[in-house]
Design a protein around this motif. Structure first.
Motif, PDB file in Angstrom:
ATOM      1  N   ALA A   1       6.572   0.077   4.965  1.00 37.02           N
ATOM      2  CA  ALA A   1       5.745   0.012   6.177  1.00 37.02           C
ATOM      3  C   ALA A   1       5.740   1.354   6.909  1.00 37.02           C
ATOM      4  N   ILE A   2       6.904   2.028   6.971  1.00 38.42           N
ATOM      5  CA  ILE A   2       6.988   3.342   7.636  1.00 38.42           C
ATOM      6  C   ILE A   2       6.170   4.375   6.866  1.00 38.42           C
ATOM      7  N   TYR A   3       6.351   4.355   5.541  1.00 37.64           N
ATOM      8  CA  TYR A   3       5.639   5.328   4.701  1.00 37.64           C
ATOM      9  C   TYR A   3       4.130   5.118   4.790  1.00 37.64           C
ATOM     10  N   ASN A   4       3.720   3.859   4.922  1.00 39.46           N
ATOM     11  CA  ASN A   4       2.300   3.551   5.022  1.00 39.46           C
ATOM     12  C   ASN A   4       1.692   4.136   6.289  1.00 39.46           C
ATOM     13  N   LYS A   5       2.502   4.257   7.367  1.00 40.45           N
ATOM     14  CA  LYS A   5       2.009   4.872   8.605  1.00 40.45           C
ATOM     15  C   LYS A   5       1.830   6.386   8.431  1.00 40.45           C
ATOM     16  N   LEU A   6       2.646   6.967   7.588  1.00 40.26           N
ATOM     17  CA  LEU A   6       2.520   8.397   7.327  1.00 40.26           C
ATOM     18  C   LEU A   6       1.384   8.685   6.353  1.00 40.26           C
ATOM     19  N   LYS A   7       1.025   7.682   5.537  1.00 42.03           N
ATOM     20  CA  LYS A   7      -0.056   7.813   4.560  1.00 42.03           C
ATOM     21  C   LYS A   7      -1.061   6.686   4.813  1.00 42.03           C
ATOM     22  N   PRO A   8      -1.834   6.770   5.909  1.00 38.58           N
ATOM     23  CA  PRO A   8      -2.690   5.660   6.344  1.00 38.58           C
ATOM     24  C   PRO A   8      -3.800   5.299   5.365  1.00 38.58           C
ATOM     25  N   PHE A   9      -4.090   6.119   4.371  1.00 40.85           N
ATOM     26  CA  PHE A   9      -5.172   5.825   3.428  1.00 40.85           C
ATOM     27  C   PHE A   9      -4.694   5.011   2.229  1.00 40.85           C
ATOM     28  N   GLY A  10      -3.507   4.443   2.346  1.00 42.41           N
ATOM     29  CA  GLY A  10      -3.026   3.586   1.288  1.00 42.41           C
ATOM     30  C   GLY A  10      -2.033   4.277   0.375  1.00 42.41           C
ATOM     31  N   LEU A  11      -1.245   3.465  -0.321  1.00 44.44           N
ATOM     32  CA  LEU A  11      -0.198   3.978  -1.198  1.00 44.44           C
ATOM     33  C   LEU A  11      -0.583   3.741  -2.653  1.00 44.44           C
ATOM     34  N   SER A  12      -0.456   4.757  -3.437  1.00 35.53           N
ATOM     35  CA  SER A  12      -0.747   4.655  -4.862  1.00 35.53           C
ATOM     36  C   SER A  12       0.418   3.994  -5.576  1.00 35.53           C
ATOM     37  N   ASP A  13       0.187   3.639  -6.830  1.00 34.58           N
ATOM     38  CA  ASP A  13       1.262   3.050  -7.626  1.00 34.58           C
ATOM     39  C   ASP A  13       2.434   4.017  -7.760  1.00 34.58           C
ATOM     40  N   ARG A  14       2.107   5.297  -7.828  1.00 32.99           N
ATOM     41  CA  ARG A  14       3.172   6.295  -7.958  1.00 32.99           C
ATOM     42  C   ARG A  14       4.005   6.356  -6.686  1.00 32.99           C
ATOM     43  N   ALA A  15       3.338   6.251  -5.521  1.00 38.16           N
ATOM     44  CA  ALA A  15       4.071   6.269  -4.258  1.00 38.16           C
ATOM     45  C   ALA A  15       4.961   5.040  -4.142  1.00 38.16           C
ATOM     46  N   LEU A  16       4.452   3.892  -4.546  1.00 36.83           N
ATOM     47  CA  LEU A  16       5.248   2.663  -4.507  1.00 36.83           C
ATOM     48  C   LEU A  16       6.460   2.769  -5.434  1.00 36.83           C
ATOM     49  N   GLN A  17       6.268   3.415  -6.587  1.00 30.54           N
ATOM     50  CA  GLN A  17       7.390   3.606  -7.497  1.00 30.54           C
ATOM     51  C   GLN A  17       8.443   4.521  -6.875  1.00 30.54           C
ATOM     52  N   SER A  18       7.981   5.550  -6.141  1.00 30.74           N
ATOM     53  CA  SER A  18       8.923   6.465  -5.474  1.00 30.74           C
ATOM     54  C   SER A  18       9.731   5.729  -4.425  1.00 30.74           C
ATOM     55  N   ILE A  19       9.090   4.813  -3.700  1.00 30.60           N
ATOM     56  CA  ILE A  19       9.807   4.025  -2.699  1.00 30.60           C
ATOM     57  C   ILE A  19      10.846   3.136  -3.375  1.00 30.60           C
ATOM     58  N   GLU A  20      10.471   2.545  -4.505  1.00 26.05           N
ATOM     59  CA  GLU A  20      11.412   1.705  -5.234  1.00 26.05           C
ATOM     60  C   GLU A  20      12.595   2.522  -5.733  1.00 26.05           C
ATOM     61  N   ASP A  21      12.321   3.739  -6.204  1.00 23.19           N
ATOM     62  CA  ASP A  21      13.400   4.601  -6.691  1.00 23.19           C
ATOM     63  C   ASP A  21      14.366   4.973  -5.577  1.00 23.19           C
ATOM     64  N   VAL A  22      13.830   5.320  -4.413  1.00 22.96           N
ATOM     65  CA  VAL A  22      14.684   5.804  -3.333  1.00 22.96           C
ATOM     66  C   VAL A  22      15.527   4.679  -2.737  1.00 22.96           C
ATOM     67  N   THR A  23      15.120   3.440  -2.941  1.00 21.26           N
ATOM     68  CA  THR A  23      15.913   2.306  -2.446  1.00 21.26           C
ATOM     69  C   THR A  23      16.731   1.656  -3.556  1.00 21.26           C
ATOM     70  N   ASN A  24      16.807   2.330  -4.693  1.00 21.54           N
ATOM     71  CA  ASN A  24      17.604   1.833  -5.811  1.00 21.54           C
ATOM     72  C   ASN A  24      18.953   2.545  -5.798  1.00 21.54           C
ATOM     73  N   PRO A  25      20.045   1.859  -5.464  1.00 25.42           N
ATOM     74  CA  PRO A  25      21.365   2.515  -5.373  1.00 25.42           C
ATOM     75  C   PRO A  25      21.913   2.985  -6.704  1.00 25.42           C
ATOM     76  N   LEU A  26      21.213   2.658  -7.806  1.00 26.36           N
ATOM     77  CA  LEU A  26      21.654   3.120  -9.120  1.00 26.36           C
ATOM     78  C   LEU A  26      20.955   4.406  -9.527  1.00 26.36           C
ATOM     79  N   LEU A  27      20.113   4.954  -8.632  1.00 28.43           N
ATOM     80  CA  LEU A  27      19.432   6.221  -8.882  1.00 28.43           C
ATOM     81  C   LEU A  27      19.904   7.270  -7.888  1.00 28.43           C
TER      82      LEU A  27
END
Length: 499
Positions: free
Chosen positions: A425-451
């Motif tokens: 939700a925070i990232y979406n405010k910084l990128k108001p034109f929508g999030l690409s699949d790549r951006a969503l993957q980056s969010i998943e990576d950064v919240t993965n404690p095994l990465l």
């Protein structure tokens, strides 16, 4: 170097005679090399006008793309350049004559107090080992106007002498001006205004205020101080420094005094190796390499291409990897080993070591003057009390920072998956034109404690702040914590303003 001027002047004057064509080609080659070296040295010495002049002359005489001006015009240029070299020779020759020809004093000092009494020039300081072994600092309990005038108007005199004996010589009033020019004061104390930086000053008696025995001040008039021994005494660090007196009131020329001080330092540093004084060429070369000016590359903007930044280090999943165990905590002191290279260079340039470090700590040591942190409506990060400094980050890094800023209690890395929706939700405010699949993957990576993605983002956040001002205060603004515990931003939330 000054005799080189005469050789070059003679070469240019010979161009007026009917010389073979090969001679003119040789002159052009020698000229472009000489002017290039002179331009670089002038630039390094911050003599910009000379740097421009020599640079233009290098382009004019370069032999690769000849400039056709005609024989008469070239002869005029040759004469002007030759005269310029002769004037430079006369100037440097006159400057050197200033040193040995100091007038005999009206009341000469007692010259029986020779500098070779090695057991009489030791003084203990409460300096916590801050003086560097290869530094000589000029100190004075009472000013010597002749010496002060010499050092301030001709700093190259003591700097050149220092290089000859393998030491960095420091004259405090000039040091403060240099630190101000290089933005060091602003880096160490970002709350200082331009006016405060411009008026920052320090006296030659500064170091003497930290004598272990204040009565020793009476034994020190003017001279140079160097650290010989740093040890623990009474549970605290103590520095034993040697003092080398120098005075314009002596019947001995200043140049001879400098030579004798250099000889004494060499003898003290080579005990047991004979009494013959000799400048060690390798030692001098090592010193010159160590004292080269830092890279003149432009300061980093701390703003990176979004997708380049998303290529996280070590992003492959391994069963044994735990982001929390690989977190580089700063709680036990500054550690910038994992910071990005662009930031490392700027920190290395702005964090002055040795005596400069100690002086800055004592003179403008950052206190608790923390700035408010403002998150603007368009999500810029601004520190209004640090001269409206803006901290720039790429969008995903900024989103991670804002997530932690919203949680003063801190976040455990192993619980990051629980905050994936909030981060999105925070990232979406910084990128108001929508999030690409790549951006969503980056969010998943950064919240993965095994990465390692979260550690890389934390390092970039730390770099964004430490790249702008000293870690002593910056540590209050970035994400930090002990491994195995919650990571958080320690800045008091009453200083955080959300517009």
């Amino acid at each position: 170097m000054r005799y080189t001027y005469l050789i070059l002047a003679a070469m240019f004057l010979l161009c007026l005679a009917p010389m073979p064509i090969g001679y003119f080609s040789l002159v052009r080659l020698v000229a472009v090399i000489s002017f290039g070296v002179m331009a670089y040295k002038s630039y390094a010495a911050k003599k910009e006008i000379f740097a421009w002049i020599f640079g233009i002359l290098a382009l004019l005489f370069q032999p690769f793309f000849k400039i056709t001006l005609g024989r008469t015009v070239w002869n005029i240029i040759d004469v002007i350049v030759a005269i310029g070299f002769i004037l430079l020779f006369l100037y440097e020759n006159n400057m050197l004559k200033k040193i040995p020809n100091n007038p005999p004093p009206k009341n000469p000092i007692d010259d029986s107090q020779k500098l070779d009494k090695l057991d009489k020039n030791e003084f203990a300081f409460k300096l916590s080992g801050k003086l560097a072994p290869k530094e000589l600092i000029y100190v004075a309990s009472e000013e010597d106007p002749v010496l002060s005038d010499l050092f301030e108007k001709n700093p190259e005199v003591i700097e050149g002498w220092g290089k000859m004996i393998g030491f960095h010589v420091i004259y405090l009033p000039l040091l403060m001006k240099r630190l101000a020019d290089e933005k060091v004061l602003k880096y160490r104390a970002p709350y200082l205004s331009d006016a405060e930086v411009a008026t920052a000053s320090i006296g030659n008696d500064f170091i003497l205020k930290h004598l272990e025995n204040p009565n020793d001040r009476k034994l020190i008039s003017q001279g140079f101080m160097r650290t010989e021994d740093i040890h623990r005494s009474g549970g605290k660090d103590q520095a034993i420094n040697r003092f080398y007196p120098i005075s314009s009131a002596s019947s001995e020329p200043i140049a001879d005094q400098l030579h004798r001080i250099g000889k004494q330092i060499a003898l003290e540093g080579h005990k047991g190796h004979g009494s013959r004084f000799q400048i060690d060429e390798k030692r001098l070369d090592d010193y010159q390499r160590a004292s080269l000016p830092p890279s003149k590359s432009s300061e980093p903007d701390v703003y990176y291409d979004e997708w380049d930044a998303c290529e996280d280090m070590g992003a492959s999943v391994t069963p044994s990897f735990d982001a929390d165990q690989h977190f580089n905590s700063q709680q036990m002191g500054e550690n910038t080993d994992d910071l990005i290279e662009e930031i490392k260079e700027r920190i290395a340039k702005l964090r002055q070591r040795g005596i400069a470090e100690y002086i800055l700590e004592q003179l403008i040591h950052p206190d608790d003057r923390l700035s408010r942190l403002v998150i603007t409506k368009d999500y810029r990060i601004v520190l209004p009390d640090y001269n409206n400094m803006e901290i720039k980050m790429e969008p995903l890094v900024k989103a991670v920072y804002l997530l932690f800023l919203k949680h003063p209690e801190g976040l455990l890395f192993k619980h990051l998956p629980d905050y994936r929706k909030e981060l999105t939700a925070i990232y979406n405010k910084l990128k108001p034109f929508g999030l690409s699949d790549r951006a969503l993957q980056s969010i998943e990576d950064v919240t993965n404690p095994l990465l390692n993605s979260i550690n890389e983002k934390c390092a970039r956040i730390r770099g964004a702040f430490v790249g702008q001002f000293d870690n002593y205060m910056a540590k209050n603004y970035y994400i930090d914590g002990v491994r195995g515990e919650a990571k958080k931003i320690s800045l008091p939330r009453n200083l955080v303003i959300w517009e």
